[in-house]
Design an enzyme around this catalytic site. Structure first.
Site, PDB file in Angstrom:
ATOM      1  N   HIS A  75     -19.533 122.724  10.179  1.00 32.07           N
ATOM      2  CA  HIS A  75     -19.329 122.245  11.532  1.00 32.07           C
ATOM      3  C   HIS A  75     -20.462 122.639  12.475  1.00 32.07           C
ATOM      4  CE1 HIS A  75     -17.416 120.442  14.784  1.00 32.07           C
ATOM      5  NE2 HIS A  75     -16.354 121.201  14.961  1.00 32.07           N
ATOM      6  N   ASP A 105     -18.326 100.115   4.084  1.00 36.32           N
ATOM      7  CA  ASP A 105     -18.155  99.271   2.907  1.00 36.32           C
ATOM      8  C   ASP A 105     -19.261  99.599   1.915  1.00 36.32           C
ATOM      9  OD1 ASP A 105     -17.840  97.309   0.996  1.00 36.32           O
ATOM     10  OD2 ASP A 105     -17.439  95.715   2.445  1.00 36.32           O
TER      11      ASP A 105
END
Length: 419
Positions: free
Chosen positions: A166, A382
């Site tokens: 993070h 995709d």
């Protein structure tokens, strides 16, 4: 328990680790270092199963290698420096092209229906679908890469998940001007080149020195409670937004859909919490600061360019309010975040470094912590076999009041996950 079998695990490196103009060392800002105790952020996307005759694993690792050449901090390593002269430690990211971990796994008996209902409890085996369980930020000093990804084949679908350090990239949620998501989702969205901005706070010397004792006493977080997913339809969200704006009765301030949903959740949780009316309660969410800084930053800038917007009240005051006033407090809390407040927090942190001494740290026990955002384009990815049909979060930071917010698969809907 349904088993997930790991078929392979490898390190994927950038195509060209000697690319000119690349920064070799990235110092961490106070807003990065303040997250040292957190677990890796984990998110994942569910896809329909493609034609398995396609060479999808080489395609995934090849494109990952290309992406890491552009987003090279994810392929680096966390380095700790012991400063003998003042008994402190410093941290930086070494952009040496060490690489990201890529795991290929299989869950032959698990169907999409088994794993990812639109709402309800999350199955116990789901953590096996994620690559960085129980990995805390400091673990990157020993053996963990800054980015891990896992591709899991299911009986009738596939799940692509990731866990990341993070302190390299952020994930703001509650800022109303956020459009394209955090720096990590930008990595996931596009393979085009980005500009890693050279911006730092003026008046802060890098690397930042942290007292050794502060690091040695960092806590280990405990596992959280049973996971659940709550679904808000477009109609429900619209009703909440209309109600909240009607109750505040002003045209000067507008309550967003997300703020209305968060206010509804906050009120609902407190109503059933059993807390005393005198107890203090907070609602916290990361506000995107990129366009609030002077000068503003590009949206692709890595690092944690967020500030923790905190709405504070007592349980009694909260219960006496209606939805509109609760949402209005959240909205005002976000709006007051400025360039000056952001810099002051960073400078004060450096002057008096205090790492959290409990598992929830500054995320107080009576807090509702909102992470992620329905504005993140999680369904636009995709890889050649269609777009995702569900998004989920992996095991989180051991904080019972944490909620992860995703865009729902139906347009205008929101899924809220309690990890």
């Amino acid at each position: 328990m349904r088993e997930v079998t790991v078929l392979s695990s490898s390190m994927v490196r950038p195509e060209n680790i000697n690319r000119s103009g690349r920064r070799e060392k990235i110092h961490l800002t106070p807003h990065d270092l303040d997250l040292l105790y957190l677990f890796y952020h984990q998110r994942g996307l569910l896809f329909h199963k493609p034609d398995l005759e396609n060479r999808f694993i080489p395609r995934l690792t090849g494109s990952l290698s290309t992406a890491l050449e552009i987003y090279f901090p994810f392929a680096g390593r966390l380095v700790k420096v012991n400063n003998q002269e003042d008994d402190t430690v410093s941290f930086y990211i070494d952009c040496d092209g060490w690489g990201a971990k890529f795991v290929h796994a299989k869950a032959e008996s698990v169907t999409m229906n088994d794993a990812f209902q639109s709402h309800g409890y999350v199955p116990d085996f789901i953590p096996q679908f994620f690559p960085a369980n129980n990995v805390q930020s400091r673990d990157a000093l020993v053996s963990e890469p800054l980015l891990a990804l896992q591709f899991t084949e299911m009986k009738d679908g596939m799940f692509i998940s990731f866990g990341y350090y993070h302190m390299v990239a952020d994930g703001p949620m509650i800022s109303p001007n956020l459009t394209n998501g955090s720096s990590f989702w930008n990595f996931f969205h596009t393979w085009s080149k980005i500009c890693l901005n050279d911006w730092f706070f003026e008046g802060i010397d890098y690397p930042i020195h942290i007292p050794v004792l502060e690091i040695e006493t960092l806590p280990r977080c405990e596992p959280s409670t049973k996971e659940r997913v709550f679904h808000f339809s477009k109609k429900k969200i619209s009703d909440l937004k209309v109600k909240a704006n009607y109750e505040i009765g002003t045209m000067d301030l507008k309550i967003s859909s997300l703020q209305a949903v968060v206010a509804y959740l906050w009120l609902s949780i407190i109503t059933h919490s059993g807390l005393n009316r005198e107890e203090e309660m907070q609602c916290k969410g990361a506000a995107d600061m990129r366009q609030r800084l002077n000068p503003p930053l590009k949206k692709e800038c890595f690092g944690n360019v967020t500030n923790l917007a905190t709405a504070t009240t007592t349980v009694g005051e909260l219960l006496d309010r209606r939805l509109g006033k609760t949402a209005l407090q959240i909205s005002k809390t976000v709006k007051v975040e400025t360039n000056e407040s952001y810099e002051n927090i960073a400078k004060n942190w450096v002057r008096n470094v205090k790492m959290p001494k409990t598992s929830v740290g500054r995320l107080a026990k009576n807090s509702l912590i909102i992470t992620s955002s329905p504005r993140f384009e999680v369904y636009n990815h995709d890889f050649g076999w269609g777009k995702p049909i569900a998004a989920r979060a992996g095991p989180a930071n051991g904080t019972g009041g944490m909620l992860v917010v995703f865009r729902g698969v139906e347009e205008g809907s929101i899924d809220v996950m309690r990890p």
